[in-house]
Design a protein around this motif. Structure first.
Motif, short mmCIF file in Angstrom:
data_model
loop_
_atom_site.label_atom_id
_atom_site.label_comp_id
_atom_site.label_asym_id
_atom_site.label_seq_id
_atom_site.Cartn_x
_atom_site.Cartn_y
_atom_site.Cartn_z
N VAL A 53 33.26 21.34 14.03
CA VAL A 53 32.15 20.57 14.04
C VAL A 53 32.73 19.99 15.61
CG1 VAL A 53 30.71 17.84 13.91
CG2 VAL A 53 31.63 19.97 12.06
N ALA A 54 33.50 19.08 16.19
CA ALA A 54 33.84 19.10 17.00
C ALA A 54 34.81 18.75 17.85
CB ALA A 54 33.34 17.40 17.41
N GLY A 55 35.38 18.96 18.55
CA GLY A 55 36.75 18.75 19.25
C GLY A 55 37.11 18.30 20.61
N ILE A 56 38.21 17.61 21.17
CA ILE A 56 39.15 17.01 22.50
C ILE A 56 40.39 17.10 22.39
CG2 ILE A 56 39.42 14.97 20.61
CD1 ILE A 56 38.28 13.07 23.13
N LYS A 57 40.10 16.95 23.62
CA LYS A 57 41.53 17.04 24.18
C LYS A 57 41.99 15.89 24.50
CE LYS A 57 42.52 21.62 25.83
NZ LYS A 57 43.36 22.30 24.96
N TRP A 58 44.12 15.40 24.08
CA TRP A 58 44.16 14.62 24.39
C TRP A 58 43.84 14.07 25.17
CZ3 TRP A 58 44.26 11.01 20.31
CH2 TRP A 58 44.49 11.08 19.05
N SER A 59 44.21 14.20 26.36
CA SER A 59 43.80 13.85 27.87
C SER A 59 42.38 13.13 28.22
CB SER A 59 43.89 15.12 28.66
OG SER A 59 42.55 16.02 28.50
N GLY A 60 41.68 13.80 27.19
CA GLY A 60 39.76 13.35 27.01
C GLY A 60 39.60 14.07 28.70
N SER A 61 39.97 14.95 28.71
CA SER A 61 39.65 15.79 30.06
C SER A 61 38.72 16.59 29.06
CB SER A 61 40.42 16.36 30.46
OG SER A 61 41.34 17.14 29.83
N ARG A 62 37.42 16.90 27.62
CA ARG A 62 37.31 17.99 27.72
C ARG A 62 37.06 17.60 26.10
NH1 ARG A 62 36.20 22.72 30.61
NH2 ARG A 62 34.44 23.05 29.02
N SER A 63 35.50 17.49 25.47
CA SER A 63 35.55 18.05 24.77
C SER A 63 34.28 18.62 23.97
CB SER A 63 34.20 16.20 24.04
OG SER A 63 33.65 16.19 24.81
N LEU A 64 34.06 19.64 23.27
CA LEU A 64 32.86 20.14 22.96
C LEU A 64 32.49 20.00 21.22
CD1 LEU A 64 31.62 23.22 23.34
CD2 LEU A 64 33.59 23.60 22.26
N TYR A 65 31.27 20.48 21.37
CA TYR A 65 30.59 20.04 20.07
C TYR A 65 29.56 21.43 19.57
CZ TYR A 65 30.91 15.18 21.17
OH TYR A 65 31.64 13.93 21.56
N SER A 66 29.44 21.75 18.01
CA SER A 66 28.39 22.33 17.12
C SER A 66 26.95 22.19 18.16
CB SER A 66 28.72 22.99 16.08
OG SER A 66 28.34 21.58 15.79
#
Length: 131
Positions: A53-66
């Motif tokens: 569904v979605a993912g995020i780096k803990w750094s907040g630098s990258r996120s991605l969604y379906s």
């Protein structure tokens, strides 16, 4: 061992919103994770495979969604990295599923989308979208 705990599922009408949360039992994310890890949300509807569904780096630098949730869902983390969230808006019956949060320590893929990249999973929280 890190354990993930989801909360926030329930029954909501089409067009409504829910916010799911994922925390660590017995500690906080900041004590066991690094900026390079990915926290993800997956879902699984009856008779279907588990899907990203979605993912995020803990750094907040990258996120991605379906593609199916892009522009409707938002993944975020608390400032103290103790919890991360999935804000779900404009829900439809097709969003009904058990939602799982998961942790990936894989460093070769920016935001992994395959379940096999995630080694720690929560128990799931059920979301039902129905009138």
């Amino acid at each position: 061992q890190v354990q993930l705990v989801e909360a926030g599922g329930g029954l909501v009408q089409p067009g409504g919103s829910l916010r799911l949360s994922c925390g660590v039992s017995g500690g906080t994310f900041s004590s066991v994770t690094t900026a390079y890890e990915t926290m993800g949300w997956f879902r699984q509807a009856p008779g279907k495979e588990r899907e990203f569904v979605a993912g995020i780096k803990w750094s907040g630098s990258r996120s991605l969604y379906s593609d199916s949730v892009k522009r409707r869902f938002k993944i975020s983390s608390a400032n103290d990295k103790s919890t991360f969230y999935l804000q779900m808006n404009s829900l439809t019956p097709e969003d009904s599923a058990v939602y799982y949060c998961a942790r990936s320590t894989n460093l070769t893929v920016v935001v992994p989308t395959g379940p096999n990249y995630y080694g720690t999973w929560g128990q799931g929280t059920k979301v039902t979208v129905s009138s």
